[in-house]
Design an enzyme around this catalytic site. Sequence first.
Site, PDB file in Angstrom:
ATOM      1  N   PRO A 221       0.823  -1.099   0.410  1.00  0.00           N
ATOM      2  CA  PRO A 221      -0.343  -0.464  -0.131  1.00  0.00           C
ATOM      3  C   PRO A 221       0.861   1.305  -0.107  1.00  0.00           C
ATOM      4  O   PRO A 221       0.493   1.952   1.123  1.00  0.00           O
ATOM      5  CB  PRO A 221      -0.323  -0.211   1.253  1.00  0.00           C
ATOM      6  N   CYS A 222       1.900   1.838  -1.012  1.00  0.00           N
ATOM      7  CA  CYS A 222       1.930   2.906  -1.636  1.00  0.00           C
ATOM      8  C   CYS A 222       1.471   4.014  -0.787  1.00  0.00           C
ATOM      9  O   CYS A 222       1.988   5.322  -1.201  1.00  0.00           O
ATOM     10  CB  CYS A 222       3.000   2.623  -2.419  1.00  0.00           C
TER      11      CYS A 222
END
Lengths: 257, 188
Positions: free
Chosen positions: A161-162
């Site tokens: 989950p950048c």
Amino acid sequence: MSDIPARLAALREAAPAHLVPEVLVRTGLADRYALLPSPLGPVFVAFTGRGVSLVDLAGGHSRFAAAYRARFGREVVPAEKLPARLAAAVGRALAEGRTRGVPVDLSDLSEFQAAVLHLAAEIPPGEVRPYGWVAREIGRPGSDRAVGNALAANPVPLVVPCHRVVRADGRFGRYSLGADENKRLLLEAEGLEVEAYESLAARGVRYLGSDSTGVYCHPTCRHARRITAAHRVEFRDDRGAARAGYRPCRDCRPVAA
Amino acid sequence: MAATRRISMAGLPAALAADRDTAFPHLVRALIDGVYSGALRLTGSRADAEDVAQEAFLRAYQALGTYPPDRIRELRLREWVWAIAANLCRNRARSARRHPDRALPAEAPVTDPGPGPEALAVAAAQSEILAAHLARLPWAQRSAVVLRHVTGLPYSEVAAALGRPVGTVKADVHRGLQQLRTLLEEAR
């Protein structure tokens, strides 16, 4: 009667479409990918024996295969679904944002890039951290820009989950999957109160503390969110919090311990 | 990575010698239609043809892993892969003879999308008939005829693939075609 050699030549036909991919999978020369739903619409999720290797919004198969070939030098072929080992973990990541511990294959990335992404995967859904926090946590304080580049080049968005890593001034910053907009959309879908967060950031508030516990956190930490208005204290930086006698939260670690 | 570069058939031996894994998919794509079609007419079964094609390429890949680069560079790839495939087909044909109910007639492909339904039906029926007669030829003639005329290999490659002298192969093709002609005329 027509010419027999010509009629024999007419018996030649194309091999069934699934045959080349099957050969490549059997010889270990191809990875596979499945089509899965996600908060941003259908996505292609490619995987190797190690884990998820590439994620992108579902579009043309040949475009995805070409991108995969260009990046990894390997073929990728469609699969009905993910193998059992990955299916549950990836399903949870896409449907619930539970990204911690999902097997990923980052073997073509540098140690630094892999460290950045593994850390991002630890950020709980609905929470965000600044780039500088990631830099510090991986032991490379000051490498904020390199952290940003590593996240921008994340080959497996959503699974890693950048989108949960944001600018220090609270603005969300760029996002690589689809539009920048999607970062906000994802965070909202995960339960982040985007407007409240943005207004705090706009006022320069970087940390929230509880005067009943004496602990201060990143504003989106689950502990911070439970602080009632009566007990909430705002800080512009960690020095202010320390001067006021507050200690950093052990879960969201607003400063290195 | 050179993976997106096209590799011609002529360039494949050198490419395989240099980087087996990158070049091998090109080899598969170049040969698979011919191998599949030939195996289909040699075994009479689509399922068998698929198995043969997969197995032949798998064995080719594994063999390439054991050859020194010099040997790979010298390979005549098409006849080499076909030698493997032909052996696999022959084993299946032997097994089918022992279990005759296993061999199903090949489905007729519709190769020409142009004509109307009646013409298509006629073409399909003709293909089916020809395929059925092919299946009745003895192995030596059937293999020579299929490799030469269905897959379209030159005589030298047919001979190398089947492990028989060129003269013998030519005679087998000649006899096979004659036999097919006879069978087709008998049917009228």
